[in-house]
Structure formats: structure tokens, C-alpha cells
Scaffold this active site. Sequence first.
Site, short mmCIF file in Angstrom:
data_model
loop_
_atom_site.label_atom_id
_atom_site.label_comp_id
_atom_site.label_asym_id
_atom_site.label_seq_id
_atom_site.Cartn_x
_atom_site.Cartn_y
_atom_site.Cartn_z
N SER A 49 27.62 12.86 22.60
CA SER A 49 28.25 14.18 22.54
C SER A 49 28.87 14.43 23.92
CB SER A 49 27.18 15.24 22.25
OG SER A 49 26.25 15.26 23.33
N ASP A 81 31.27 12.05 20.06
CA ASP A 81 30.75 12.86 18.96
C ASP A 81 30.98 14.33 19.30
OD1 ASP A 81 29.13 13.36 16.66
OD2 ASP A 81 27.34 13.58 17.94
N ASP A 103 36.03 18.10 16.91
CA ASP A 103 35.36 19.13 16.13
C ASP A 103 35.89 20.50 16.52
OD1 ASP A 103 33.72 20.96 14.95
OD2 ASP A 103 31.87 20.31 15.93
N HIS A 209 26.96 14.13 9.08
CA HIS A 209 26.27 14.54 10.30
C HIS A 209 24.88 15.06 9.93
CE1 HIS A 209 29.41 14.43 13.51
NE2 HIS A 209 30.12 14.12 12.43
N GLY A 210 24.02 15.14 10.95
CA GLY A 210 22.68 15.67 10.70
C GLY A 210 21.82 14.69 9.93
N GLY A 211 21.93 13.40 10.25
CA GLY A 211 21.23 12.36 9.47
C GLY A 211 19.71 12.38 9.61
N ASN A 231 25.31 9.88 11.06
CA ASN A 231 24.96 10.19 12.44
C ASN A 231 23.47 10.50 12.56
OD1 ASN A 231 27.75 10.24 12.62
ND2 ASN A 231 27.76 11.95 14.05
N THR A 234 18.41 13.28 16.42
CA THR A 234 17.10 13.90 16.65
C THR A 234 15.94 12.92 16.49
OG1 THR A 234 18.01 15.97 15.80
CG2 THR A 234 15.63 15.85 15.97
P1 13P Z 1 20.70 14.73 13.80
O1 13P Z 1 20.33 15.17 15.17
O2 13P Z 1 20.24 15.65 12.72
O3 13P Z 1 20.28 13.32 13.56
O4 13P Z 1 22.30 14.74 13.72
C1 13P Z 1 23.03 13.96 14.61
C2 13P Z 1 24.49 14.20 14.48
O5 13P Z 1 24.98 14.55 13.43
C3 13P Z 1 25.33 13.98 15.68
O6 13P Z 1 26.63 14.41 15.46
#
Ligand code: 13P
Length: 286
Positions: A49, A81, A103, A209-211, A231, A234
Site C-alpha cells: 500500500s 495496492d 483507488d 480485496h479483503g482476502g 489480496n 491481515t
Molecule cells: P485483508 O487485509 O483483508 O487480507 O485485505 C488485503 C487487501 O485487500 C489489500 O488491498
Amino acid sequence: MIVPASDLLKQAKKEGHAIGAFNASTLEVTKAILQAAEELKTPVIIETSEGEANFEGYQIFADTVRDLADELAIDVAINLDHGKSLESVKYAIQSGYSSVHIDCSKMERKDNVALTREVVKFAHSRGVSVEGEFGHVGGSSEVHANELPKDGIVLTEPQEAIDYIKETGVDIFAGSYGNIHGMYKDAPHLDIERIRKIADGSGVPLSLHGGSGIPDDQIKAAIGAGICKINVNTELRKAYKESLERNLRGVNAEIVPYKYLPQVIADVKEVVKKKIVLFSASHHFE
Ligand code: 13P
């Protein structure tokens, strides 16, 4: 070899699997991601990021990945990202990133389209692929103590996404299909039909996103509907912190970084490998 993410995703789309896009903000995590992909002989997207790149240095990150990837047999894409401005995207490209995600999903539609078009023009003339976002994916890459937020989540309308992709010329599309960044007390529910409509209507590879924290069966269904890039941040951050804490605990804990950090790399690598195997379910590993 370093390649644009779109090259990897076109191939993945044809073969019906997804490529992992893993965030790194330290050398240990960078090594863990590349070693995991090399051991499984799969291409990978490694990304930062803006915050992660500001911490590590855009140029340092891109040069490090290039140097490490030179020794490997796999293809690697270096992605920015959630780039938020033309300046940060240009800086990433000039530093050697091979892909960028712009984005501007919180902007008015016309401003999002205009800025994304500018990014596409700049990036394409330098052989760099572009991911655009329409319909904002909320949350942040942290372990949240609460349940999923109930309000304020706006899902991407398929026709709006298809029009946005045509108007901007992006190579990859990120939308809001029930996904959210970070891990919550409960799991998200992806709208698989929404993913399928956008994928079928646009023909471009879709990014999820938010995998982190999405149950495996939903990940598989999303790939079946057209997701080609997933992606994950976390779950890697969590593994890194927990491993570091385990290795530094106790009065006689090792104090030499090059003696305790290999275990941290190994622990993060295990998480990356599990994700790669899940995302490449149609692939055969030796
Ligand atoms: P997570 O932190 O939920 O894995 O998402 C990562 C992400 O989408 C980075 O753009």
C-alpha cells in the site's frame, strides 16, 4: 522475471484459478512470499500500500523484489495496492513497480473515471498494468474486535462496473461484492452472482480485496465466478506478529535478529503457501 500483473491474471483466467496478491512491509515478509511461491512453482503478485511503501521506500522495495526474483524460476508482479493519486502511481512506476491499483472509489464517478483514465494512459505507455476500483471496499487490514459493520457497505452494481471498465480501459477490476478489508468476529458473505455478472459482462480479470477471513468455500465459489486475483494482508500481519512474539518471549530469548527472524519467515511462509494452494485448486502441485 518481473511481469505486469495482467499477464499473470489473463493466464489464470484461462486456467480457472486465482493468483495471490500478498502485501509486504518488511524484508522478512517479502522473503516469505517469494519463497512460498517459488516452492510451489506458482507466479505471485507482491504488493505494498502507499503506507507500506512509505515505510519501506518504493525504490528499496522494488529493487529488493527484483534482486530476489532474479534468483527464482517464477514470474512475479510488483503492485502498488490502493494508490490514491497520480503522483504516487507515477512514483511507483518510476521506482520499478510493474502494476498499479488506482483507488479513487470514494470520489464522484466522473472524477474516478477521469483520474483512472490518466493513470491508464501513463501506465500503459510504460508497459504497466492497471487495476481500477468502483464501489468502495471498506475496512482496514487489521484484526477487528467487533462484528462486521452492518451499515454503509455499498455493493458494486454490475452494469456500472462494466461501463466503468469500458470507459477507463483498466486491465483488472476491483469491486465491492460483500468483501471487506481485515478480519472481524464473523465472516463476510460474498455475493457470487454479482461477481459472475461483472466478470461475464466485462471480460476482464476481477480482483477480490479483503482476502483475509473469507471462508475457503466462498473463496472457491468466487474463483469459479471470475475472481482471478485475491489480496491478502491481515492474515500475514497476524502471523508475523504472533511469530515474533513467540520467538522473543522469555528471559533467555535469542537477541540476534538473524537467528530468530528465520522462524518468523517460516511461519509467514506457511500462511502464504496455504493461500496459494487454496487459490490454485485447479493446479497440480508436485
Ligand atoms: P485483508 O487485509 O483483508 O487480507 O485485505 C488485503 C487487501 O485487500 C489489500 O488491498
